[in-house]
Design a protein around this motif. Structure first.
Motif, mmCIF file in Angstrom:
data_model
loop_
_atom_site.group_PDB
_atom_site.id
_atom_site.type_symbol
_atom_site.label_atom_id
_atom_site.label_comp_id
_atom_site.label_asym_id
_atom_site.label_seq_id
_atom_site.Cartn_x
_atom_site.Cartn_y
_atom_site.Cartn_z
ATOM 1 N N LEU A 196 2.686 -13.157 10.786
ATOM 2 C CA LEU A 196 1.426 -13.376 10.076
ATOM 3 C C LEU A 196 1.304 -14.827 9.636
ATOM 4 C CD1 LEU A 196 -1.085 -12.130 8.798
ATOM 5 C CD2 LEU A 196 0.272 -11.596 6.800
ATOM 6 N N ALA A 251 6.428 -1.451 11.461
ATOM 7 C CA ALA A 251 6.096 -2.290 10.308
ATOM 8 C C ALA A 251 5.604 -3.691 10.699
ATOM 9 C CB ALA A 251 7.305 -2.380 9.379
ATOM 10 N N PHE A 297 4.224 -12.281 -0.055
ATOM 11 C CA PHE A 297 5.215 -13.213 0.492
ATOM 12 C C PHE A 297 6.345 -13.457 -0.502
ATOM 13 C CE2 PHE A 297 1.717 -13.974 3.330
ATOM 14 C CZ PHE A 297 2.364 -14.124 4.539
ATOM 15 N N LEU A 315 6.021 -10.617 8.560
ATOM 16 C CA LEU A 315 5.531 -11.685 7.688
ATOM 17 C C LEU A 315 5.570 -13.021 8.421
ATOM 18 C CD1 LEU A 315 7.157 -10.775 4.252
ATOM 19 C CD2 LEU A 315 4.779 -10.602 4.897
ATOM 20 N N LEU A 374 2.055 -3.601 11.834
ATOM 21 C CA LEU A 374 1.076 -3.460 10.755
ATOM 22 C C LEU A 374 0.755 -4.826 10.157
ATOM 23 C CD1 LEU A 374 2.180 -0.350 8.673
ATOM 24 C CD2 LEU A 374 0.438 -0.514 10.425
ATOM 25 N N MET A 375 1.803 -5.668 10.024
ATOM 26 C CA MET A 375 1.602 -6.983 9.407
ATOM 27 C C MET A 375 0.663 -7.860 10.227
ATOM 28 S SD MET A 375 3.303 -7.331 6.566
ATOM 29 C CE MET A 375 2.429 -5.826 6.305
ATOM 30 N N THR A 428 10.771 0.338 5.940
ATOM 31 C CA THR A 428 9.367 0.237 5.567
ATOM 32 C C THR A 428 8.574 1.515 5.794
ATOM 33 O OG1 THR A 428 9.479 -2.064 6.208
ATOM 34 C CG2 THR A 428 7.319 -1.155 5.832
ATOM 35 N N MET A 429 8.601 2.035 7.021
ATOM 36 C CA MET A 429 7.598 3.054 7.350
ATOM 37 C C MET A 429 7.782 4.344 6.560
ATOM 38 S SD MET A 429 5.679 1.413 8.992
ATOM 39 C CE MET A 429 4.444 2.689 9.104
#
Lengths: 436, 460
Positions: A276, A363, B431, A273, A366-367, B384-385
């Motif tokens: 990003l 992960a 977010f 995050l 991917l973001m 997560t994955m």
């Protein structure tokens, strides 16, 4: 002493009454149960590890061979170069797939209906035409000759050859009964072969399982590792040296220390995050680029490297520092000429372990969009790319049966790299570690 | 001139500066103009730093801000009639159109003023890149020359170089704070934009989660509801299943390895178990969908239950597997930290080994074990994955482990991947979820690390 002897004397000891013996037996039984439980827990963990690895390997080994059919292809000048110009642009445009298909039709003259022919040519991969084009482009002289070539078959025929399908189950298969019949005939003619699948390492991604390879992902991961190493290694060592050797003991440095320990435990997706929102939104760096992915992974790897570096700096005995300072070296000279070289094996070990973690991280990639579908090997740090773990994720999502083995093979490659890196770390530690 | 080429030239200049500076310093000595205060190589570094660092910092700044400035210039150059009435988002749209046009991926025939602006953008970009590169290289050369002229035997170059190095290292360690600050600020900033559209109370306590927002005004059934409670529940539920696997197995294997196993067994089993911790989570995710989920489904079907394709149980079991080595190695550490005298005391009183473990060792190690469990829980919540691959997408407030639930991390991934505009409530909600995730895991980590640390101090 004598009192107690009198009380328990003459064979009727407190510990030999039937009640006591029963109690003891119960306690020993509980002891055995507890130990067995512990052993069971250990064996459970080991068994699960073995289960996981055998599942992956038993699926993945198949992707390392690829079924080919051997055909005599007539490289018809009418199709390849109808105008006879030998112009490379004409050669690039021709319908090579039809040449391979004609060769296949030639083997089965009885197949004439158009639906049947469609099924028949469906057994060939699009890769067959690509292979023919490559041959012609390498050597235009071949036009007009007949070549015996090993050509790729389609993904489902490949699966058929590898015995993935349960033919007895009566379920609908991706190959029709006719195709199975033709395949058996080709097999009887000794035209089917399954050599080592170099394409797995030389081709980029594709929607067709038989054409999909890891070249793009390998290159993406290599770029990621380069960026991660170049950023996190010097920055991590710098931070560790400052904190260990120079930082005054005050609230700010305490805060930094707490911070580093916490950063090591922040979920990886949160770093994604951050990448990003900051690298892509604020700095305007391109999406899906290894540069951005590497920057995010570098931030994640920093705490690992800082902690490892501080531990190895601490392990260098003070006598080294004192000796250097004593002959007039400055503090910086002491550290860079004497302490740091001695701490290097430990630092490298920590860095390699950190990089190995980063290599398997999915992960945050991917973001920042590093699951791009790219059918060619990327050319720069800022062009869209994918990486090994994101490739695993994308292939695991693909519906065709052929991707199951590709995914497992990609995992085997990924695990292979991790094993090599960790082995290197262990080797470094064993070989160069000094006990003072 | 491209960014990397300029960077390369600057590096070369810097290297040249080192070389020239060092030989100049050596010459100073050879000519007999006195003893050097610093070694010749420090004179080299001194020149190299002057040549390299200011130009490098400016180059970075230009790399970040350059495009913005150019684009602002282009926008300002547009005819007033076109831009006077634009709102901010329309302005951004126009800019994107100009950008696409400039990159040659424009759509249809642009209006003439857009085409003109695109041309201007291309022109300005290459022009500014040349100007900036030339200016930076000239500046670096000038700085190099200036530093060279300053070189003198009594110039204290070592002190200068070392001060710079120390400052650079301090900045490196400040990066750790900057990272945390970046995380917190970016999450808060985007989450605030989300809360401007959706009330925080509804977000925290709402029971409805369906992040699909309408693309067209008249679309049916996708108004977008962002009540995070079902998502949070899903996360906790899967984590709970994972802990039910990981804590008993991890703790028992730690006890076995610490108290029962011979050193030989221990030295083999411990590293092998830790392989489980080194396997990337995407591999666990694939294992879950390939093997465990079908097994769970078959087990459910034989029991006569209906099982969702991506049940919470399958995801939780695999996550538990991943956490076993985490719990076991942390517990192993705390169990080994319990002093041997406590064990000897218990044995002296006639306790069996299991009684010692259960009544002496484990209670003594309890705070550390709680810390380990909390750390594992924070791992499970942030994982997560495995859940992206094996858990569901639809939010579901259920206690049935055979149904599919979704988690915070799954929603973050699914709302931020794919082609969605960055300004929609859907993407911004990711977010807000990220902020929630960060806060929860941070609290767990701080508490856990605190417990572990305080516990260590008692016995050391």
């Amino acid at each position: 002493m004598t009192d107690s002897l009198q009380i328990t004397g003459a064979g009727t000891s407190l510990h030999t009454t039937p009640a006591a013996q029963r109690r003891l037996r119960r306690r020993y039984a509980a002891e055995r149960r507890f130990k067995a439980l512990g052993l069971f827990a250990v064996l459970f963990g080991l068994a699960m590890l073995a289960f996981l690895l055998t599942t992956i390997v038993s699926q993945g080994y198949r992707a390392f061979i690829q079924t080919h059919v051997s055909l005599e292809v007539y490289l018809d000048p009418e199709v390849i170069d109808p105008r006879g110009t030998a112009d490379p642009r004409d050669l690039a445009r021709a319908d090579y797939q039809s040449l391979a298909e004609n060769a296949l039709y030639g083997l089965f003259p009885a197949v004439e209906a158009s639906a049947e022919r469609r099924a028949l040519r469906g057994m060939l991969s699009q890769g067959a035409g690509l292979e023919l084009r490559r041959r012609i482009q390498n050597d235009p002289e071949l036009v007009g000759t007949t070549l015996e070539l090993q050509l790729l078959v389609s993904g489902s025929v490949d699966q058929l050859n590898k015995g993935v399908f349960d033919l007895e189950s009566g379920r609908r298969l991706p190959v029709s009964d006719e195709q199975i019949g033709w395949f058996r005939e080709l097999e009887a003619q000794d035209r089917i072969s399954a050599p080592f699948n170099w394409g797995l390492f030389t081709r980029a991604d594709s929607r067709e399982p038989e054409l999909a390879g890891l070249a793009g992902a390998l290159q993406g991961s290599l770029y990621l590792m380069i960026v991660t190493f170049v950023l996190s290694f010097p920055l991590g060592i710098g931070a560790a040296i400052y904190l260990e050797e120079f930082a005054p003991k005050n609230r700010l440095t305490d805060l930094i220390e707490v911070n580093i320990n916490n950063l090591a435990a922040v979920p990886s997706i949160v770093f994604g995050l951050l990448g990003l929102a900051v690298f892509i939104q604020v700095f305007g760096l391109p999406r899906s680029a290894p540069l951005v992915g590497g920057m995010v992974l570098a931030l994640m790897t920093l705490p690992t490297i800082i902690i490892a570096t501080r531990a190895s700096l601490k392990a260098v005995p003070p006598s080294i520092r004192e000796a250097a300072l004593g002959i007039g070296a400055s503090r910086i000279q002491t550290i860079f000429h004497h302490v740091l070289p001695l701490a290097m094996p430990g630092i490298l070990t920590g860095a390699i372990i950190g990089l190995a973690q980063a290599l398997g991280e999915t992960a945050p990639l991917l973001m920042v969009g590093m699951n791009a579908f790219v059918t060619s090997v990327g050319d720069s740090m800022t062009s869209p790319a994918t990486a090994l773990p994101t490739q695993v994720y994308m292939w695991a999502d693909s519906p065709q049966r052929g991707f199951v083995e590709r995914t497992s093979a990609a995992i085997m490659v990924l695990l292979g790299f991790l094993i090599v890196m960790n082995a290197l770390a262990v080797f470094l530690r064993r070989r160069f570690e000094r006990r003072w | 001139m491209s960014f990397s080429l300029t960077l390369g030239v600057l590096l070369l200049l810097s290297a040249a500066g080192y070389w020239v500076g060092r030989s100049r310093a050596a010459n100073l000595v050879a000519r007999g103009s006195g003893r050097l205060h610093s070694l010749p190589s420090y004179h080299g570094f001194y020149v190299a730093l002057w040549a390299g660092i200011p130009a490098f910092v400016l180059l970075l700044a230009w790399g970040v801000a350059g495009d913005r400035i150019v684009e602002a210039l282009v926008l300002a150059g547009l005819p007033d009639a076109q831009t006077a009435t634009l709102t901010n988002s329309e302005r951004a749209l126009l800019l994107a159109q100009i950008r696409n046009e400039a990159a040659g991926i424009g759509f249809g025939t642009p209006e003439p003023f857009v085409a003109a602006a695109a041309e201007r953008l291309v022109e300005l970009r290459s022009f500014s890149a040349w100007i900036v590169s030339a200016a930076l290289i000239a500046g670096a050369l000038a700085a190099l020359a200036w530093a060279l002229r300053r070189l003198a035997p009594d110039l204290r170059t070592r002190n200068g170089v070392e001060r710079t190095l120390r400052l650079a290292m301090a900045l490196c360690s400040a990066l750790a704070i900057l990272t945390t600050l970046g995380i917190v600020l970016s999450l808060i900033f985007e989450a605030l934009r989300f809360f401007a559209r959706y009330s925080p109370l509804d977000f925290l306590f709402g029971l409805q989660w369906s992040p699909q927002t309408a693309i067209r005004e008249d679309q049916v059934g996708s108004s977008g509801a962002f009540g995070a409670l079902p998502v949070v529940w899903g996360t906790l539920f899967i984590s709970l299943i994972a802990m039910l696997v990981a804590v008993p197995v991890g703790l028992m294997s730690a006890v076995y390895l610490a108290e029962y196993a011979t050193p030989r067994v221990r030295s083999w089993v411990k590293p092998v178990l830790e392989i489980l911790a080194g396997i990337p989570t995407v591999v666990y995710g694939f294992f879950a969908i390939l093997t465990i989920a079908p097994l769970v489904r078959e087990a459910g079907v034989t029991l006569g239950l209906s099982v969702a394709a991506n049940s919470a149980l399958a995801a939780g079991l695999v996550m538990g597997l991943m956490l076993i080595p985490f719990v076991s190695s942390l517990s192993d550490d705390v169990i080994n930290a319990v002093p041997q005298s406590l064990r000897d005391g218990a044995a002296g009183l006639g306790a069996t080994r299991s009684e010692t473990v259960r009544q002496v060792v484990l209670p003594a190690a309890l705070p550390g074990i709680v810390g380990a469990v909390l750390l594992a829980l924070s791992r499970a919540i942030g994982e997560t994955m495995i859940v992206v691959m094996a858990a569901g997408l639809a939010a579901n407030l259920t206690v049935n482990p055979f149904e599919a639930v979704t988690t915070v991390t799954v929603q973050i991934v699914s709302n931020l991947t794919g082609d969605t505009e960055f300004d929609s409530a859907k993407t911004l909600s990711a977010f807000a979820l990220g902020l929630l995730l960060f806060c929860v895991t941070l609290c767990l980590n701080v508490i856990a690390l605190g417990i572990v640390k305080r516990y260590r101090e008692i016995y050391d």
